[in-house]
Design a protein around this motif. Structure first.
Motif, PDB file in Angstrom:
ATOM      1  N   ARG A  49       0.831  -1.208   0.000  1.00 17.48           N
ATOM      2  CA  ARG A  49       0.000   0.000   0.000  1.00 17.48           C
ATOM      3  C   ARG A  49       0.864   1.255   0.000  1.00 17.48           C
ATOM      4  N   GLN A  50       1.864   1.281   0.847  1.00 19.06           N
ATOM      5  CA  GLN A  50       2.732   2.461   0.939  1.00 19.06           C
ATOM      6  C   GLN A  50       3.576   2.625  -0.327  1.00 19.06           C
ATOM      7  N   SER A  51       4.053   1.522  -0.868  1.00 16.23           N
ATOM      8  CA  SER A  51       4.844   1.600  -2.099  1.00 16.23           C
ATOM      9  C   SER A  51       4.020   2.133  -3.258  1.00 16.23           C
ATOM     10  N   LEU A  52       2.788   1.649  -3.392  1.00 13.25           N
ATOM     11  CA  LEU A  52       1.926   2.130  -4.473  1.00 13.25           C
ATOM     12  C   LEU A  52       1.564   3.596  -4.284  1.00 13.25           C
ATOM     13  N   ARG A  53       1.330   3.990  -3.045  1.00  4.19           N
ATOM     14  CA  ARG A  53       0.994   5.391  -2.787  1.00  4.19           C
ATOM     15  C   ARG A  53       2.173   6.299  -3.118  1.00  4.19           C
ATOM     16  N   ARG A  54       3.385   5.849  -2.781  1.00  2.00           N
ATOM     17  CA  ARG A  54       4.567   6.659  -3.088  1.00  2.00           C
ATOM     18  C   ARG A  54       4.876   6.684  -4.585  1.00  2.00           C
ATOM     19  N   ALA A  55       4.547   5.605  -5.279  1.00  5.23           N
ATOM     20  CA  ALA A  55       4.758   5.587  -6.735  1.00  5.23           C
ATOM     21  C   ALA A  55       3.802   6.563  -7.410  1.00  5.23           C
ATOM     22  N   ARG A  57       1.562   8.797  -9.485  1.00  2.59           N
ATOM     23  CA  ARG A  57       1.261   8.964 -10.901  1.00  2.59           C
ATOM     24  C   ARG A  57       2.370   8.470 -11.814  1.00  2.59           C
ATOM     25  N   ARG A  58       3.434   7.934 -11.240  1.00  2.00           N
ATOM     26  CA  ARG A  58       4.471   7.334 -12.079  1.00  2.00           C
ATOM     27  C   ARG A  58       3.990   6.032 -12.703  1.00  2.00           C
ATOM     28  N   LEU A  59       2.927   5.481 -12.129  1.00  2.00           N
ATOM     29  CA  LEU A  59       2.318   4.270 -12.679  1.00  2.00           C
ATOM     30  C   LEU A  59       1.049   4.651 -13.434  1.00  2.00           C
ATOM     31  N   PRO A  60       0.774   4.004 -14.554  1.00  2.00           N
ATOM     32  CA  PRO A  60      -0.468   4.282 -15.280  1.00  2.00           C
ATOM     33  C   PRO A  60      -1.693   3.870 -14.458  1.00  2.00           C
ATOM     34  N   ARG A  61      -2.840   4.373 -14.844  1.00  2.00           N
ATOM     35  CA  ARG A  61      -4.074   4.141 -14.097  1.00  2.00           C
ATOM     36  C   ARG A  61      -4.395   2.648 -13.989  1.00  2.00           C
ATOM     37  N   ARG A  62      -4.228   1.913 -15.071  1.00  2.00           N
ATOM     38  CA  ARG A  62      -4.587   0.494 -15.021  1.00  2.00           C
ATOM     39  C   ARG A  62      -3.658  -0.276 -14.085  1.00  2.00           C
ATOM     40  N   VAL A  63      -2.394   0.127 -14.006  1.00  2.00           N
ATOM     41  CA  VAL A  63      -1.464  -0.539 -13.094  1.00  2.00           C
ATOM     42  C   VAL A  63      -1.819  -0.199 -11.651  1.00  2.00           C
ATOM     43  N   ARG A  64      -2.220   1.034 -11.403  1.00  2.00           N
ATOM     44  CA  ARG A  64      -2.679   1.399 -10.055  1.00  2.00           C
ATOM     45  C   ARG A  64      -3.936   0.614  -9.687  1.00  2.00           C
ATOM     46  N   LYS A  65      -4.795   0.363 -10.672  1.00  2.00           N
ATOM     47  CA  LYS A  65      -6.008  -0.424 -10.427  1.00  2.00           C
ATOM     48  C   LYS A  65      -5.647  -1.865 -10.064  1.00  2.00           C
ATOM     49  N   TRP A  66      -4.683  -2.444 -10.786  1.00  2.00           N
ATOM     50  CA  TRP A  66      -4.212  -3.786 -10.448  1.00  2.00           C
ATOM     51  C   TRP A  66      -3.602  -3.792  -9.056  1.00  2.00           C
ATOM     52  N   GLY A  67      -2.868  -2.747  -8.736  1.00  2.00           N
ATOM     53  CA  GLY A  67      -2.267  -2.656  -7.405  1.00  2.00           C
ATOM     54  C   GLY A  67      -3.323  -2.575  -6.315  1.00  2.00           C
ATOM     55  N   ALA A  68      -4.415  -1.845  -6.579  1.00  2.85           N
ATOM     56  CA  ALA A  68      -5.500  -1.765  -5.599  1.00  2.85           C
ATOM     57  C   ALA A  68      -6.145  -3.132  -5.395  1.00  2.85           C
ATOM     58  N   GLU A  69      -6.278  -3.888  -6.472  1.00  2.00           N
ATOM     59  CA  GLU A  69      -6.838  -5.236  -6.358  1.00  2.00           C
ATOM     60  C   GLU A  69      -5.909  -6.125  -5.528  1.00  2.00           C
ATOM     61  N   ALA A  73      -6.624  -7.945  -1.895  1.00  5.26           N
ATOM     62  CA  ALA A  73      -6.388  -9.378  -1.701  1.00  5.26           C
ATOM     63  C   ALA A  73      -5.417  -9.624  -0.554  1.00  5.26           C
ATOM     64  N   GLU A  74      -4.408  -8.774  -0.445  1.00  7.52           N
ATOM     65  CA  GLU A  74      -3.443  -8.925   0.647  1.00  7.52           C
ATOM     66  C   GLU A  74      -4.120  -8.718   1.994  1.00  7.52           C
ATOM     67  N   MET A  75      -4.991  -7.734   2.058  1.00 11.44           N
ATOM     68  CA  MET A  75      -5.699  -7.450   3.297  1.00 11.44           C
ATOM     69  C   MET A  75      -6.630  -8.618   3.663  1.00 11.44           C
ATOM     70  N   LEU A  76      -7.344  -9.154   2.671  1.00 15.18           N
ATOM     71  CA  LEU A  76      -8.272 -10.247   2.938  1.00 15.18           C
ATOM     72  C   LEU A  76      -7.551 -11.559   3.240  1.00 15.18           C
ATOM     73  N   ALA A  77      -6.348 -11.742   2.716  1.00 17.10           N
ATOM     74  CA  ALA A  77      -5.625 -13.001   2.897  1.00 17.10           C
ATOM     75  C   ALA A  77      -5.103 -13.175   4.318  1.00 17.10           C
ATOM     76  N   HIS A  78      -5.087 -12.123   5.105  1.00 14.95           N
ATOM     77  CA  HIS A  78      -4.599 -12.242   6.473  1.00 14.95           C
ATOM     78  C   HIS A  78      -5.508 -13.128   7.327  1.00 14.95           C
TER      79      HIS A  78
END
Length: 143
Positions: A49-55, A57-69, A73-78
């Motif tokens: 989460r922190q890595s994606l937030r710091r990245a 707008r350097r990542l395209p929107r679709r990659v940010r969307k994949w990261g959110a997914e 999943a990481e949160m639910l897998a706990h």
């Protein structure tokens, strides 16, 4: 095969197999993505989460969307009960796509583009100041 699944197969629908994603699987995926983001984008973070937030707008929107997914999943897998809600195929697809995008980034090309962008901005500012100085000289009657 059970009786409950036979009607679905007769209708021509493909059955999807759902595999439960474990916390260890998601931790390994997160670790690999954070390593790629650190290597390619020079972004550090304690979790995905922190890595994606710091990245940002350097990542395209679709990659940010994949990261959110993947973050969801990481949160639910706990928790094993909520881990069953995660679709392993879509998580794997998002992970593969995000890895492919990050691996395709050329670090030296990004560095060169950043340097050329900075140089272009400096040159544009120098030209603007020079033009304004010549206009000021003309206005004051020195030219």
């Amino acid at each position: 095969m059970s009786q409950g699944l036979a009607p679905l197969q007769r209708q021509g629908q493909q059955l999807r197999q759902y595999f439960m994603i474990t916390d260890k699987d998601m931790a390994a995926k997160s670790r690999k993505l954070r390593g790629l983001m650190q290597q390619k984008l020079d972004v550090r973070g304690r979790d995905l989460r922190q890595s994606l937030r710091r990245a940002g707008r350097r990542l395209p929107r679709r990659v940010r969307k994949w990261g959110a997914e993947l973050m969801r999943a990481e949160m639910l897998a706990h928790n094993p009960k909520t881990a069953r809600q995660v679709d392993a195929q879509s998580v794997q697809q998002a992970y593969d796509s995000m890895c492919a995008h990050l691996e395709a980034i050329d670090v030296s090309e990004r560095r060169k583009a950043r340097f050329l962008g900075l140089a272009g901005a400096i040159v544009a500012n120098i030209i603007a100041v020079s033009v304004l100085f010549v206009v000021w000289l003309w206005w004051r009657g020195f030219v």
